[in-house]
Write a protein that holds these residues in place. Structure first.
Motif, short mmCIF file in Angstrom:
data_model
loop_
_atom_site.label_atom_id
_atom_site.label_comp_id
_atom_site.label_asym_id
_atom_site.label_seq_id
_atom_site.Cartn_x
_atom_site.Cartn_y
_atom_site.Cartn_z
N GLU A 95 0.61 -1.24 -0.15
CA GLU A 95 0.06 -0.17 0.01
C GLU A 95 0.74 1.42 -0.02
N LEU A 96 1.97 1.02 0.68
CA LEU A 96 2.78 2.47 0.95
C LEU A 96 3.68 2.62 -0.28
N TYR A 97 3.96 1.53 -1.04
CA TYR A 97 5.17 1.44 -1.86
C TYR A 97 4.88 2.76 -3.18
N PRO A 98 3.81 2.94 -3.50
CA PRO A 98 3.62 3.74 -4.68
C PRO A 98 3.98 5.28 -4.14
N ILE A 99 3.85 5.63 -3.06
CA ILE A 99 3.79 7.14 -2.59
C ILE A 99 5.20 7.73 -2.85
N CYS A 100 5.25 8.96 -3.21
CA CYS A 100 6.50 9.48 -3.32
C CYS A 100 6.87 10.14 -2.20
N ARG A 101 7.42 9.57 -1.25
CA ARG A 101 8.11 10.29 -0.34
C ARG A 101 9.28 10.95 -0.32
N SER A 102 9.56 11.96 0.70
CA SER A 102 10.97 12.73 0.68
C SER A 102 11.05 13.00 2.30
N ILE A 103 12.07 13.61 2.54
CA ILE A 103 12.20 14.22 3.89
C ILE A 103 11.17 15.21 4.39
N THR A 104 10.54 15.83 3.59
CA THR A 104 9.27 16.51 3.77
C THR A 104 8.34 16.36 2.83
N GLY A 105 7.15 16.97 2.96
CA GLY A 105 6.10 17.14 1.83
C GLY A 105 5.10 16.06 2.04
N ASP A 106 4.03 16.11 1.16
CA ASP A 106 2.69 15.32 1.54
C ASP A 106 2.91 13.77 1.46
N ASN B 52 4.13 16.54 -10.91
CA ASN B 52 4.51 15.87 -12.30
C ASN B 52 6.05 16.12 -12.82
N ALA B 53 6.44 14.98 -13.63
CA ALA B 53 7.64 15.46 -14.09
C ALA B 53 7.80 14.41 -15.48
N TYR B 54 8.64 14.92 -16.53
CA TYR B 54 8.84 14.08 -17.40
C TYR B 54 10.01 14.71 -18.47
N ILE B 55 10.27 13.95 -19.53
CA ILE B 55 11.22 14.18 -20.36
C ILE B 55 10.53 13.83 -21.86
N LYS B 56 10.30 14.82 -22.45
CA LYS B 56 9.79 14.62 -24.08
C LYS B 56 10.72 14.94 -25.14
N ASP B 57 10.58 14.08 -26.25
CA ASP B 57 11.78 13.87 -27.21
C ASP B 57 11.01 15.31 -28.35
N ALA B 58 11.61 15.34 -29.20
CA ALA B 58 11.30 16.27 -30.34
C ALA B 58 9.85 15.91 -30.77
N HIS B 59 9.56 14.50 -30.83
CA HIS B 59 8.29 14.32 -31.50
C HIS B 59 7.21 14.17 -30.43
N GLY B 60 7.49 14.65 -29.12
CA GLY B 60 6.39 14.72 -28.08
C GLY B 60 6.54 13.65 -27.36
N LYS B 61 7.07 12.40 -27.63
CA LYS B 61 6.74 11.31 -26.94
C LYS B 61 7.55 11.34 -25.62
N HIS B 62 6.75 10.80 -24.46
CA HIS B 62 7.35 10.90 -23.28
C HIS B 62 8.38 9.61 -23.04
N ILE B 63 9.84 10.16 -22.83
CA ILE B 63 10.89 9.24 -22.62
C ILE B 63 10.88 8.63 -21.24
N VAL B 64 10.91 9.71 -20.36
CA VAL B 64 10.83 9.34 -19.07
C VAL B 64 9.62 10.19 -18.37
N ASP B 65 8.97 9.43 -17.36
CA ASP B 65 7.65 9.84 -16.95
C ASP B 65 7.89 9.51 -15.37
N PHE B 66 7.56 10.62 -14.47
CA PHE B 66 7.45 10.24 -13.03
C PHE B 66 6.40 9.54 -12.79
N HIS B 67 5.46 9.32 -13.42
CA HIS B 67 4.29 8.55 -12.97
C HIS B 67 4.55 7.02 -13.24
N GLN B 68 5.56 6.98 -13.97
CA GLN B 68 5.98 5.38 -14.16
C GLN B 68 6.57 4.93 -13.19
N SER B 69 7.45 5.93 -12.30
CA SER B 69 8.44 5.35 -11.29
C SER B 69 8.70 6.79 -10.47
#
Lengths: 468, 468, 468
Positions: free
Chosen positions: A25-36, A75-92
């Protein structure tokens, strides 16, 4: 061994499955030293055990440190010149360097590369990286993803915020008959990493749950805190009461398939060191005792020289020694229900030893008392004696005020429970009396035990002068 | 590690060749515990380093001993009936038993044999023999020479003198900022024997030369003395000041091809023992640590129970364990330039450790200080830390007033230089402050270190009562 | 090594034959913790050494115990329905459970079986069983006898008595120049069992005989007592004087073919522990040193926490570890004359060490004294020194008030006798002086000796606080 017995009613695999379920249950949450992320995590713990949550404002001075701005990310991502999500925060959530400052820009591959982190030797895994105290942004990705990046411009977006806010931590305090405390501490600041430290978190919560509402000798304090800054903040706010801590454990990396490792407290001869060593010796799994070192988890803070608290660190595989450490491979498959369940059992065993470990006074110290007339000896002479009788002789012989039950268990080679049962029976028979708590004595291992015991006992009464 | 670095500019083989060249100049001189041979030797040392030469008159009482008559020798031979020189002092000064009384007589082979010494098991070698305190004369010769002696009369001549005179020794004192002293002692009374002890003499002189004119923490005293009676004479004349000696080394047999041996001081846990052990561990050559024993070189006197000074003995092969010992085979080929150069390096390393070894106080003892904001930590979290950072954590954690840098180096397993560099950096950052010299604490080896440290520290503050 | 030398005049086999002969005389007697068997035994010992016999009345309180009724037995048998003696006390006194209450009855095999003891795994041997403090009766028989019992009625008869009487023990006191005592204790309550403990009895008596009439440093007290209740009774009656006991040994199971085992005193670092360990190391037989445990022989009582006397236990094979233990196979063939003789030699060696072990003061503690002018050194320098000279250097160097001769023997690795001879010679030469007895210091084994010596010496001067 009350709590161990209570746990023993259930198969450790069953208990472990519950722990693993909570970790999932806890695994998907994006924890840090502060924050929600950490707030949501603490709330989920609070739904299981009584937890007092403290929020400490950004900018608060805590010893040499300052509580940082609160970090949140949407949210966070890297898109290439074709608008394709190369890296997506929502995946990990590991894809974003923890505490990344916000960014939204388009840049060349070359510019981007200064902000990318990968593991060439593990091409499928995403590394875990942080930059809490140096403003920076970055993406972590698999080496395969890295290799696939062609020349050209990329759109990078990190929709995060660093603002005045709070650092949150949770505290579960279970009062016992004494205000002397046992501290159990785990860090709860890591995002999707299972062994480090959802394993420690879930075992700590389960241990608190096991002890909750029970009659206890010690008071127990369970800390669910962000690593380093959380421990420092807690210590700064509780500086005056830290002297109550008689024994402490940091629980971390306690769900993987490896054997146990216990890193001793800086004191090196504290009762907690003796207790964990003893419990591990009889736990049925391989285990290793490590000397204290100043690098590691929050025992670094508890064992800083100004505090020098008797706090050790219980682990399975040691951080940094297994390849999955601080990567996306430290996932829910990496921790195992059976190992989690067994780790909880070891913790319960340690609590049992601490609760029951006492020094006793032999009320008939001149010669052996006649155990036979009290039904505590075999009736027919000439045969060997049973272990239980042997344990009684040991408990009588060494209950001279200097030896605790743990000392007697170590010196006799008998299990703590056997010695403890013997002492209880001898108390009921009026042959032993417990000595009120106060200065405790530590025993020591191996054949030099006697001599070192002496050296340590001397140390106890003649403190080495230190400067402060 | 200032002096080791200074030496490091030159290939040890080159330095060793200079040492070997000096040994070759000294080799032919017929030295003894008194006489002109030792005077010439001291003069040649004085041409290289500042040396104060003391002459103590025959008959002077020095504790239980008396300075003996001065011995000098001009010529000695055995001639056969045909006038042929069978044995000739000018071929090897070992041919005459050191301190032989004068004799000029003709006698039968049988009478002569009572005064001849040879080594049947080493038929080509001449043994080295002395008779300082029992009036006697004798010739040492090879077993082959012995066998060649036919029946008949022999003319024996020893043109020596034993007269009132002086015992001479040399002393090089290099003042440091403290009057606390480091003593380096070597015996200079042996005639044509290279390892025992031109090796010790040349390394000692080179070490004095290296330190000369430098800014030093300790004062250094280099003694070039006749064995036994020289050390006793020096101790008798300096009895009141001996308490200044904080650390000491006897250097002997340090040029042969064997690995290092360090014989610990009688105290057995002194800082010099700890320092040499640590330096040898990292010196890149095999080494062995020996317990103290009361037979050996002048550490016998420094470690007599009335003084019990912290003085150990650094050697390569141990006296008496190699066949060349005290024979003509201990010649200039037996000592090797490279070994002499490396021995000097080890001595320089020991000096560096003694100069730099201190206890520090952590000025932020509560929790770790924030190293990152001072540029003393890695910037990206999640990765392993470098050795340098680990050394900083160790230095901070154990700088509690009880642990010296050597203690920290031993406990951490890191080299002394790494810990010392870390401490210096932390001082510059205001995180550590040196503790003024005073009582020092010794650390100890292996897994029992913590307990034994304690035992020793207790010893430090609660002196064991001894009778005197 | 006076007593060892005196014994050395005779072949140990010859002495052992005398000991075995005495054991053979004592073997048939039916002893118990009270009764005429032990009286006859004590009388036979009294015919050899001066023995004071004490009779303590039934009902006397001795700490937590009470002196029991006196047990005597005249006859016992089991007859089958045909009047045939199946089991007969006169064939082996082990057939009757020791302290059986009187019985004369006829009963079925089934009823009888509740009172029969046999050893199925050793079908030819009769076990030894007792029921001192729980009123019961029983027969011990071989498993073969047991199997041969057919259905039917049996006549059982035990013609014993349990009546008010006395507990008897014997005490041989040999006064020395000091009232400080050495205690040698053996139990004499076992019936026809040879190793346990006619071996201990005969060796103890022979040791007393050896020391009797001699000039002694310590006073010696030899106790011939019933096990457990005898030791408790003696301690209760001598409670005020127990502090005189400086060293003690329990001798038991010392005649079989096995190597030596020494179980250390509860103190674990007492001079007796050091002395026996040293003597066994050089005794030419295999030996093993065992840690103290509270189960065993009368060291259980001497080492109870209220007394904590420095009393160890010397054995050959350890009780309970050999199949013959507490069975009819522990007969006169099981003990061997040569082993008895050698055991006596070890005891004499221990006495010698205790008598000669002292601390000395070096009267010339500053530098070595000049041994040569006193004829205590080799005359020609340059050669190796003999062991005797090395021993003199050790004795001089460590005679600082803190080290006993045993400590010096351990640290030097030389035999005690060599060190002791050296010390005597140095005393005659005015170089050493004995330090009057008083607090003694214990040394310790192995490479940590120096540090542990210190720890222990500290312990000596700073007593650990214990409750009482």
């Amino acid at each position: 061994m009350r709590f161990l017995k209570e746990l023993g009613q259930t198969d450790p695999l069953n208990i472990g499955r519950q722990l693993h379920g909570f970790a999932a249950e806890l695994y998907p949450i994006c924890r840090s030293i502060t924050g929600d992320g950490i707030r949501r995590t603490l709330a989920m713990i609070q739904s299981r055990i009584p937890l007092q949550i403290t929020e400490v404002p950004t900018g608060t001075s805590v010893f040499d440190w300052t509580v940082p701005e609160e970090w949140n990310i949407r949210n966070a991502y890297i898109k290439d010149a074709h608008g394709k999500h190369i890296v997506d925060f929502h995946q990990s959530n590991l894809h974003v360097m923890n505490y990344s400052t916000p960014v939204h820009a388009t840049m060349s591959l070359n510019e981007l590369k200064a902000h990318l982190y990968a593991l060439p030797e593990r091409p499928d895994w995403i590394p875990y990286r942080t930059s809490y105290y140096q403003q920076n942004w970055g993406f972590c990705l698999s080496h395969k993803q890295m290799l696939a990046l062609g020349e050209g411009d990329y759109e990078v977006c990190i929709d995060s915020s660093l603002e005045d806010g709070h650092l949150a931590y949770g505290e579960c305090y279970l009062p016992g008959s004494s205000t002397d405390e046992v501290l159990i501490s785990c860090h709860v600041c890591h995002p999707s990493l299972a062994n480090d430290n959802l394993s420690g978190l879930t075992v700590t919560a389960a241990l608190a749950d096991l002890l909750s509402g029970k009659s206890l000798r010690y008071s127990y304090r369970f800390l669910f805190i962000p690593g380093t800054i959380g421990a420092i903040t807690w210590l700064a706010r509780n500086r005056e009461n830290v002297g109550r801590i008689c024994h402490g454990l940091v629980l971390t990396g306690i769900g993987d398939a490896g054997g146990f490792h216990y890193k001793k407290s800086r004191q090196g001869y504290a009762e907690i060191d003796q207790a964990v060593t003893h419990v591990l010796r009889d736990c049925g799994e391989p285990s290793e005792i490590l000397e204290f070192s100043p690098y590691g988890y929050d025992e670094r803070q508890y064992c800083s020289p100004g505090f020098n608290l008797p706090v050790g660190c219980l682990m399975r595989s040691v951080w940094g020694t297994y390849p999955e450490y601080h990567t996306s491979a430290d996932n829910l498959d990496f921790i195992q229900p059976l190992q989690l369940g067994r780790s909880l059992r070891v913790c319960a065993g340690v609590v049992d030893v601490l609760e029951e470990n006492r020094r006793y006074r032999n009320l008939n110290p001149y010669c052996e008392p006649q155990l036979g007339k009290r039904g505590l000896y075999r009736s027919t002479g000439g045969e060997a004696i049973a272990t239980e009788i042997n344990a009684r002789l040991w408990a009588l012989n060494l209950s001279d005020g200097a030896h605790s039950l743990l000392d007697i268990a170590e010196r006799s080679g008998l299990p703590f429970a056997t010695i403890s049962d013997a002492a209880e029976l001898l108390c009921q028979s009026g042959l032993l009396a417990p000595i009120p708590s106060g200065a405790t004595f530590a025993g020591r291992d191996g054949r030099l035990q006697t001599d070192l015991d002496k050296a340590q006992q001397i140390r106890g009464s003649h403190k080495v002068a230190t400067l402060d």
